[in-house]
Scaffold this active site. Sequence first.
Site, PDB file in Angstrom:
ATOM      1  N   ASP A  52       0.816  -1.210   0.000  1.00 46.46           N
ATOM      2  CA  ASP A  52       0.000   0.000   0.000  1.00 46.46           C
ATOM      3  C   ASP A  52       0.851   1.262   0.000  1.00 46.46           C
ATOM      4  OD1 ASP A  52       1.013  -0.433   2.542  1.00 46.46           O
ATOM      5  OD2 ASP A  52      -0.920  -0.782   3.480  1.00 46.46           O
ATOM      6  N   ASP A 121      -7.045  -2.779  14.564  1.00 41.82           N
ATOM      7  CA  ASP A 121      -8.457  -3.034  14.244  1.00 41.82           C
ATOM      8  C   ASP A 121      -8.638  -4.215  13.288  1.00 41.82           C
ATOM      9  OD1 ASP A 121      -7.477  -2.019  11.883  1.00 41.82           O
ATOM     10  OD2 ASP A 121      -8.867  -0.318  11.759  1.00 41.82           O
TER      11      ASP A 121
HETATM   12  C1  GLP Z   1      -0.182   0.180   8.591  1.00 39.26           C
HETATM   13  C2  GLP Z   1       0.196  -0.629   7.349  1.00 39.26           C
HETATM   14  C3  GLP Z   1      -0.068  -2.100   7.547  1.00 39.26           C
HETATM   15  C4  GLP Z   1       0.548  -2.553   8.850  1.00 39.26           C
HETATM   16  C5  GLP Z   1      -0.080  -1.803  10.002  1.00 39.26           C
HETATM   17  C6  GLP Z   1       0.438  -2.251  11.355  1.00 39.26           C
HETATM   18  O1  GLP Z   1      -1.517   0.438   8.661  1.00 39.26           O
HETATM   19  N1  GLP Z   1      -0.496  -0.175   6.189  1.00 39.26           N
HETATM   20  O2  GLP Z   1       0.438  -2.841   6.449  1.00 39.26           O
HETATM   21  O3  GLP Z   1       0.359  -3.929   9.017  1.00 39.26           O
HETATM   22  O4  GLP Z   1       0.224  -0.433   9.824  1.00 39.26           O
HETATM   23  O5  GLP Z   1       1.673  -1.653  11.604  1.00 39.26           O
HETATM   24  P1  GLP Z   1       2.621  -2.068  12.784  1.00 39.26           P
HETATM   25  O6  GLP Z   1       3.280  -3.324  12.340  1.00 39.26           O
HETATM   26  O7  GLP Z   1       3.599  -0.932  12.894  1.00 39.26           O
HETATM   27  O8  GLP Z   1       1.805  -2.231  13.984  1.00 39.26           O
END
Ligand code: GLP
Length: 244
Positions: A52, A121
Amino acid sequence: MAARPVLDALAGDPALVLGVATGESPRPIYRALAQAHAAGTDFSRMRCFALDEYVGLPADHPASYHAVIRRELVEPLGLDTAEVHVPDGMADDLLAVCATYEAAIRAAGGIAVQLLGIGADGHIGFNEPTSSLASRTRIKTLTARTRRDNAQFFGDSAVPTQCVTQGLGTILEARHLVLVAFGERKAEGVAAAVEGPVSARCPASVIQLHPHVTVILDEAAAAELELSEYYRSTYATKPSWQQL
Ligand code: GLP
């Protein structure tokens, strides 16, 4: 250990197509890959597709996923930038970006291993709750919670409200999904993803429809799982012929 699926797949195919996630969760994997690179593993033919990108955030903004992927993967692993794909969230025609991204994944032969984090979430990529389980790469609006969670990376600038993300249907087409989560903040989402009903309310629950998924958790992220004793004994007695 968490880097094993990537290193094993790369050993079988130096031009491996790896789906890469951003965020804290995959960082230990990227560090392990960088160590492997320092020890001589060649990543120069590996191809990557990011999950993304934010809409309207220049690629040189430190919080853009272009910048994150460059910092955490391209530079430490010596990747070929021509083979590292991140959706262009700055393009005028975002619908064309989405269609082209899907076509590029197909042209590469599909994603062999897809790394995934999970939002608190239950989102994967930026597929927020109520995302279609059949969705393809498209524009999404971030929830207030995701924007709050990600504000730490933006300093004084505002977190964008929209993004381009691979869809859940796109993610399901990768041949091996590797979902990584650490910390108690993820426990509820992980339990919903692994043991809850398959539901757009928890987009990560779509992994239950995939035939080959590896979920890598620490104790805190696993804390809400009801069948954790079963998972532990399954792993402990895993037959040697059965790889990750
Ligand atoms: C963002 C990204 C996701 C990721 C999420 C969790 O929203 N678009 O791909 O999995 O964050 O991030 P973290 O691993 O820092 O908790």
